[in-house]
Scaffold this active site. Structure first.
Site, PDB file in Angstrom:
ATOM      1  N   LEU A  88       5.638 -10.476  -2.267  1.00  0.00           N
ATOM      2  CA  LEU A  88       4.219 -10.559  -2.626  1.00  0.00           C
ATOM      3  C   LEU A  88       3.392 -11.271  -1.553  1.00  0.00           C
ATOM      4  CD1 LEU A  88       4.448 -11.344  -6.480  1.00  0.00           C
ATOM      5  CD2 LEU A  88       4.513  -9.147  -5.326  1.00  0.00           C
ATOM      6  N   TYR A 108       3.309  -7.005  17.041  1.00  0.00           N
ATOM      7  CA  TYR A 108       3.622  -6.184  15.872  1.00  0.00           C
ATOM      8  C   TYR A 108       4.339  -4.898  16.303  1.00  0.00           C
ATOM      9  CZ  TYR A 108       2.877  -2.587  12.330  1.00  0.00           C
ATOM     10  OH  TYR A 108       3.072  -1.537  11.459  1.00  0.00           O
ATOM     11  N   ASN A 162      -2.243   7.227  10.974  1.00  0.00           N
ATOM     12  CA  ASN A 162      -3.171   6.319  10.263  1.00  0.00           C
ATOM     13  C   ASN A 162      -3.218   6.620   8.764  1.00  0.00           C
ATOM     14  OD1 ASN A 162      -3.978   6.252  13.168  1.00  0.00           O
ATOM     15  ND2 ASN A 162      -5.449   4.769  12.404  1.00  0.00           N
ATOM     16  N   THR A 171       2.267   3.147  16.720  1.00  0.00           N
ATOM     17  CA  THR A 171       1.955   2.052  17.638  1.00  0.00           C
ATOM     18  C   THR A 171       3.088   1.807  18.652  1.00  0.00           C
ATOM     19  OG1 THR A 171       0.885  -0.100  17.606  1.00  0.00           O
ATOM     20  CG2 THR A 171       2.847   0.088  16.295  1.00  0.00           C
ATOM     21  N   ASP A 227       9.975  -7.283  -3.406  1.00  0.00           N
ATOM     22  CA  ASP A 227       8.776  -7.659  -2.642  1.00  0.00           C
ATOM     23  C   ASP A 227       8.559  -9.163  -2.785  1.00  0.00           C
ATOM     24  OD1 ASP A 227       5.973  -7.849  -1.717  1.00  0.00           O
ATOM     25  OD2 ASP A 227       6.026  -5.654  -1.840  1.00  0.00           O
ATOM     26  N   PHE A 248      10.001  -0.680   3.774  1.00  0.00           N
ATOM     27  CA  PHE A 248       8.579  -0.863   4.092  1.00  0.00           C
ATOM     28  C   PHE A 248       8.275  -2.312   4.474  1.00  0.00           C
ATOM     29  CE2 PHE A 248       8.423   2.547   0.796  1.00  0.00           C
ATOM     30  CZ  PHE A 248       7.725   3.510   1.494  1.00  0.00           C
ATOM     31  N   SER A 274       5.953   3.246  13.318  1.00  0.00           N
ATOM     32  CA  SER A 274       4.515   3.424  13.527  1.00  0.00           C
ATOM     33  C   SER A 274       4.241   4.122  14.856  1.00  0.00           C
ATOM     34  CB  SER A 274       3.876   2.036  13.538  1.00  0.00           C
ATOM     35  OG  SER A 274       2.563   2.089  14.016  1.00  0.00           O
ATOM     36  N   LYS A 321       8.311  -3.291  15.756  1.00  0.00           N
ATOM     37  CA  LYS A 321       8.657  -1.942  15.247  1.00  0.00           C
ATOM     38  C   LYS A 321       9.621  -1.248  16.215  1.00  0.00           C
ATOM     39  CE  LYS A 321       6.575  -1.949  11.449  1.00  0.00           C
ATOM     40  NZ  LYS A 321       7.246  -1.768  10.186  1.00  0.00           N
ATOM     41  N   TYR A 329       0.827  -1.224   0.000  1.00  0.00           N
ATOM     42  CA  TYR A 329       0.000   0.000   0.000  1.00  0.00           C
ATOM     43  C   TYR A 329       0.861   1.273   0.000  1.00  0.00           C
ATOM     44  CZ  TYR A 329      -3.470   3.310   1.968  1.00  0.00           C
ATOM     45  OH  TYR A 329      -4.296   4.379   2.225  1.00  0.00           O
ATOM     46  N   ILE A 330       1.715   1.414   0.980  1.00  0.00           N
ATOM     47  CA  ILE A 330       2.472   2.675   1.090  1.00  0.00           C
ATOM     48  C   ILE A 330       3.642   2.688   0.094  1.00  0.00           C
ATOM     49  CG2 ILE A 330       3.653   4.253   2.673  1.00  0.00           C
ATOM     50  CD1 ILE A 330       2.168   2.780   4.994  1.00  0.00           C
TER      51      ILE A 330
HETATM   52  P1  NAD Z   1       1.636  -3.721   2.994  1.00  0.00           P
HETATM   53  O1  NAD Z   1       1.419  -5.053   3.609  1.00  0.00           O
HETATM   54  O2  NAD Z   1       0.643  -3.230   2.021  1.00  0.00           O
HETATM   55  O3  NAD Z   1       3.090  -3.662   2.324  1.00  0.00           O
HETATM   56  C1  NAD Z   1       4.175  -4.369   2.807  1.00  0.00           C
HETATM   57  C2  NAD Z   1       4.819  -5.092   1.642  1.00  0.00           C
HETATM   58  O4  NAD Z   1       5.960  -5.807   2.118  1.00  0.00           O
HETATM   59  C3  NAD Z   1       3.898  -6.112   0.990  1.00  0.00           C
HETATM   60  O5  NAD Z   1       3.863  -5.871  -0.400  1.00  0.00           O
HETATM   61  C4  NAD Z   1       4.533  -7.462   1.305  1.00  0.00           C
HETATM   62  O6  NAD Z   1       4.325  -8.397   0.269  1.00  0.00           O
HETATM   63  C5  NAD Z   1       5.996  -7.082   1.484  1.00  0.00           C
HETATM   64  N1  NAD Z   1       6.769  -7.939   2.379  1.00  0.00           N
HETATM   65  C6  NAD Z   1       6.459  -8.312   3.645  1.00  0.00           C
HETATM   66  N2  NAD Z   1       7.435  -9.062   4.162  1.00  0.00           N
HETATM   67  C7  NAD Z   1       8.403  -9.159   3.216  1.00  0.00           C
HETATM   68  C8  NAD Z   1       9.676  -9.787   3.166  1.00  0.00           C
HETATM   69  N3  NAD Z   1      10.167 -10.504   4.205  1.00  0.00           N
HETATM   70  N4  NAD Z   1      10.420  -9.662   2.040  1.00  0.00           N
HETATM   71  C9  NAD Z   1       9.953  -8.947   0.980  1.00  0.00           C
HETATM   72  N5  NAD Z   1       8.756  -8.345   0.984  1.00  0.00           N
HETATM   73  C10 NAD Z   1       7.988  -8.446   2.076  1.00  0.00           C
HETATM   74  O7  NAD Z   1       1.797  -2.685   4.204  1.00  0.00           O
HETATM   75  P2  NAD Z   1       1.786  -1.098   4.153  1.00  0.00           P
HETATM   76  O8  NAD Z   1       0.512  -0.631   4.742  1.00  0.00           O
HETATM   77  O9  NAD Z   1       2.217  -0.625   2.828  1.00  0.00           O
HETATM   78  O10 NAD Z   1       2.914  -0.799   5.236  1.00  0.00           O
HETATM   79  C11 NAD Z   1       4.248  -0.549   4.853  1.00  0.00           C
HETATM   80  C12 NAD Z   1       5.078  -0.367   6.104  1.00  0.00           C
HETATM   81  O11 NAD Z   1       4.529   0.677   6.893  1.00  0.00           O
HETATM   82  C13 NAD Z   1       5.102  -1.594   7.012  1.00  0.00           C
HETATM   83  O12 NAD Z   1       6.386  -1.695   7.565  1.00  0.00           O
HETATM   84  C14 NAD Z   1       4.083  -1.268   8.097  1.00  0.00           C
HETATM   85  O13 NAD Z   1       4.390  -1.923   9.298  1.00  0.00           O
HETATM   86  C15 NAD Z   1       4.305   0.238   8.225  1.00  0.00           C
HETATM   87  N6  NAD Z   1       3.136   0.933   8.756  1.00  0.00           N
HETATM   88  C16 NAD Z   1       1.920   0.793   8.146  1.00  0.00           C
HETATM   89  C17 NAD Z   1       0.806   1.452   8.670  1.00  0.00           C
HETATM   90  C18 NAD Z   1      -0.544   1.279   8.038  1.00  0.00           C
HETATM   91  O14 NAD Z   1      -1.551   1.533   8.719  1.00  0.00           O
HETATM   92  N7  NAD Z   1      -0.647   0.876   6.774  1.00  0.00           N
HETATM   93  C19 NAD Z   1       0.951   2.280   9.792  1.00  0.00           C
HETATM   94  C20 NAD Z   1       2.214   2.417  10.375  1.00  0.00           C
HETATM   95  C21 NAD Z   1       3.304   1.737   9.847  1.00  0.00           C
HETATM   96  C1  WQD Z   2      -9.189   3.325  13.553  1.00  0.00           C
HETATM   97  C2  WQD Z   2     -10.380   3.658  14.428  1.00  0.00           C
HETATM   98  C3  WQD Z   2     -11.167   1.879  15.831  1.00  0.00           C
HETATM   99  C4  WQD Z   2     -12.548  -0.675  12.573  1.00  0.00           C
HETATM  100  C5  WQD Z   2      -3.968   0.425  13.520  1.00  0.00           C
HETATM  101  C6  WQD Z   2      -2.813  -0.310  14.141  1.00  0.00           C
HETATM  102  C7  WQD Z   2      -1.593   0.554  14.180  1.00  0.00           C
HETATM  103  C8  WQD Z   2      -1.265   1.166  12.806  1.00  0.00           C
HETATM  104  C9  WQD Z   2      -2.480   1.754  12.160  1.00  0.00           C
HETATM  105  C10 WQD Z   2       0.460  -0.042  11.688  1.00  0.00           C
HETATM  106  C11 WQD Z   2     -10.247   3.084  15.821  1.00  0.00           C
HETATM  107  C12 WQD Z   2     -12.213   2.279  14.822  1.00  0.00           C
HETATM  108  C13 WQD Z   2     -12.028   0.389  13.283  1.00  0.00           C
HETATM  109  C14 WQD Z   2     -13.941  -0.977  12.709  1.00  0.00           C
HETATM  110  C15 WQD Z   2     -14.152   0.885  14.234  1.00  0.00           C
HETATM  111  N1  WQD Z   2      -0.784   0.196  11.885  1.00  0.00           N
HETATM  112  N2  WQD Z   2     -12.808   1.145  14.093  1.00  0.00           N
HETATM  113  N3  WQD Z   2     -14.675  -0.175  13.540  1.00  0.00           N
HETATM  114  O1  WQD Z   2      -6.367   0.966  15.569  1.00  0.00           O
HETATM  115  O2  WQD Z   2      -5.768   3.376  15.095  1.00  0.00           O
HETATM  116  O3  WQD Z   2      -4.282   1.586  14.290  1.00  0.00           O
HETATM  117  O4  WQD Z   2      -3.580   0.843  12.212  1.00  0.00           O
HETATM  118  O5  WQD Z   2       1.422   0.354  12.273  1.00  0.00           O
HETATM  119  O6  WQD Z   2      -0.573  -0.252  14.629  1.00  0.00           O
HETATM  120  O7  WQD Z   2      -3.187  -0.703  15.453  1.00  0.00           O
HETATM  121  O8  WQD Z   2      -6.476   1.914  13.212  1.00  0.00           O
HETATM  122  O9  WQD Z   2      -8.000   1.599  11.308  1.00  0.00           O
HETATM  123  O10 WQD Z   2      -7.872  -0.226  13.061  1.00  0.00           O
HETATM  124  O11 WQD Z   2      -8.950   1.933  13.640  1.00  0.00           O
HETATM  125  O12 WQD Z   2     -14.871   1.549  14.986  1.00  0.00           O
HETATM  126  O13 WQD Z   2     -14.457  -1.933  12.134  1.00  0.00           O
HETATM  127  O14 WQD Z   2     -11.553   3.066  13.875  1.00  0.00           O
HETATM  128  O15 WQD Z   2     -11.760   1.643  17.085  1.00  0.00           O
HETATM  129  O16 WQD Z   2     -10.735   4.049  16.682  1.00  0.00           O
HETATM  130  P1  WQD Z   2      -5.768   1.962  14.657  1.00  0.00           P
HETATM  131  P2  WQD Z   2      -7.814   1.222  12.730  1.00  0.00           P
END
Ligand code: NAD
Ligand code: WQD
Length: 349
Positions: free
Chosen positions: A34, A161, A192, A139, A32, A93, A137, A165, A12-13
């Site tokens: 995948l 998780y 988020n 988190t 990646d 990522f 994150s 991090k 995604y990111i």
């Molecule tokens: P995502 O799952 O969409 O992307 C992660 C990618 O990494 C995937 O394409 C997956 O196939 C690949 N991958 C995983 N393990 C691998 C490995 N060992 N080798 C090669 N490829 C691998 O996740 P995202 O939402 O794009 O998140 C990207 C980063 O941001 C992650 O580190 C996640 O922890 C961090 N992050 C995400 C969020 C969020 O809410 N999306 C929030 C905070 C931090």
């Molecule tokens: C957002 C808000 C829920 C679903 C998570 C991970 C965090 C980080 C980002 C990676 C909250 C509410 C949700 C539903 C709801 N990821 N909600 N009904 O919990 O802030 O963070 O994603 O690092 O580690 O914990 O995000 O999107 O799950 O929730 O009411 O079906 O929506 O209670 O307030 P969160 P979220």
């Protein structure tokens, strides 16, 4: 132009960050496994750049593999040197990211997230590639409902998780301290991330069952879920539902380009920056905006609080605003419109 290694770059990111980097002239090598994405995203990035005519000057490459395969990774770095296009910097990522799965299967998370990072860092070190932007994150913080979270907020993740991090940040710091003149490292602590590219072609498409708010909202829009369950309406917030700092995916992606630029100008560095908007929105406010802007109804019901949730998680983003040539420019309107466009259009492509 410099070549950026984008681990997990079809996720995604990472996929949105490919666009941001290439628009700014960087070449991008995506690796990646995948495990949570598909090759389609590689095609979508290329389609978007060519057909939608996003102006770009960088080049895009893709290698499929798992970061934990050190021999494979070693060969990638070697090959780039042999063709005179060495990897300049890394955006890391790649990670597993489901909080729920990490609780039920912690060893899978420690193995995937920590061992892949150790493999990556050892190969970077070997080939003298010393610039890294790490996807951390919010988190990692112990949530505090009474104020915005700055980078000095006490750290206390509440699930495996989050522990991975925080641990990776510590590994990076130890490595930095081992030779402080050599490494340039930034932990970007995302709040988020939500929304999609405004073309409607790129967005979030997890392989596993999503539990985050926006992917669930998407299921309601598509009729795959009857209604959204809101986790609690008795939180100490403006309307009783939880407040979060939702940042548009394109603003978040642009922060990576800004982070690389920041590192470029530093002799050495280890720093953590919050990447959020600094504004909190409640779940009810999201639903209200989403339904009004897209002219649809989002049925919902209130259910019990979700274990581990906090009332409010909002970034103090002032350090990032001060140090990076970056600020979030997208609005909640952009988030809701782009998210809906992607949800309804992706079925067609
Ligand atoms: P995502 O799952 O969409 O992307 C992660 C990618 O990494 C995937 O394409 C997956 O196939 C690949 N991958 C995983 N393990 C691998 C490995 N060992 N080798 C090669 N490829 C691998 O996740 P995202 O939402 O794009 O998140 C990207 C980063 O941001 C992650 O580190 C996640 O922890 C961090 N992050 C995400 C969020 C969020 O809410 N999306 C929030 C905070 C931090
Ligand atoms: C957002 C808000 C829920 C679903 C998570 C991970 C965090 C980080 C980002 C990676 C909250 C509410 C949700 C539903 C709801 N990821 N909600 N009904 O919990 O802030 O963070 O994603 O690092 O580690 O914990 O995000 O999107 O799950 O929730 O009411 O079906 O929506 O209670 O307030 P969160 P979220």
């Amino acid at each position: 132009m410099a070549l950026i290694l984008n681990t997990g770059g079809l996720g995604y990111i990472g996929s949105h960050t490919c666009i941001s980097l290439m628009k700014n002239g960087f070449d991008v090598l995506v690796i990646d496994s995948l495990v949570n994405s598909s090759r389609n995203n590689f095609e979508r990035i290329k389609y978007l750049l060519n057909e939608i005519k996003v102006p770009y000057s960088g080049k895009l490459f893709f290698e499929e593999g798992d970061l934990r395969d050190t021999t494979w990774l070693d060969n990638i770095f070697k090959k780039q040197i042999s063709i005179n296009n060495p990897i300049d910097s890394v955006i890391h990522f790649a990670s597993l990211k489901s909080v729920e799965e990490s609780v039920s299967n912690p060893l899978k998370y420690w193995d995937a997230n920590i061992n892949s990072t150790l493999s990556l860092l050892s190969i970077m070190d070997k080939f003298n590639c010393n610039k890294i932007v790490f996807s951390s994150s919010a988190t990692v913080y112990k949530a505090r409902d009474d104020k915005k979270l700055d980078e000095n907020t006490f750290q206390e993740p509440i699930n495996p998780y989050g522990n991975t991090k925080m641990t990776i940040e510590k590994i990076l710091k130890d490595l930095y301290l081992s030779d402080a003149s050599k490494w340039k490292m930034i932990n970007l602590r995302y709040f988020n991330p939500v929304g999609a590219h405004d073309s409607g072609i790129l967005g979030e498409e997890p392989k596993s069952n999503p539990t985050n708010l926006f992917p669930i909202l998407e299921k309601v829009v598509l009729g795959e879920l009857e209604e959204l369950s809101i986790f609690g309406n008795d939180w100490p917030t403006k309307d009783g539902t939880c407040v979060r700092d939702y940042i548009h995916i394109v603003d978040l992606s642009d922060a990576h380009f800004a982070a690389l630029k920041f590192l470029e100008n530093k002799p050495s560095q280890y720093i953590s920056l919050n990447i959020g908007t600094g504004n909190g929105l409640s779940v009810l406010e999201i639903i209200e905006n989403y339904s009004k802007l897209n002219n649809i109804s989002i049925p919902y019901k209130f259910v019990e609080r979700r274990k581990g949730d906090a009332a409010s998680v909002v970034a103090d983003n002032s350090l990032a605003l001060k140090l990076l040539e970056w600020r979030p420019v997208k609005t909640i309107e952009d988030i809701c419109l782009d998210s809906f466009r992607y949800t309804t259009k992706k079925l067609l492509i």
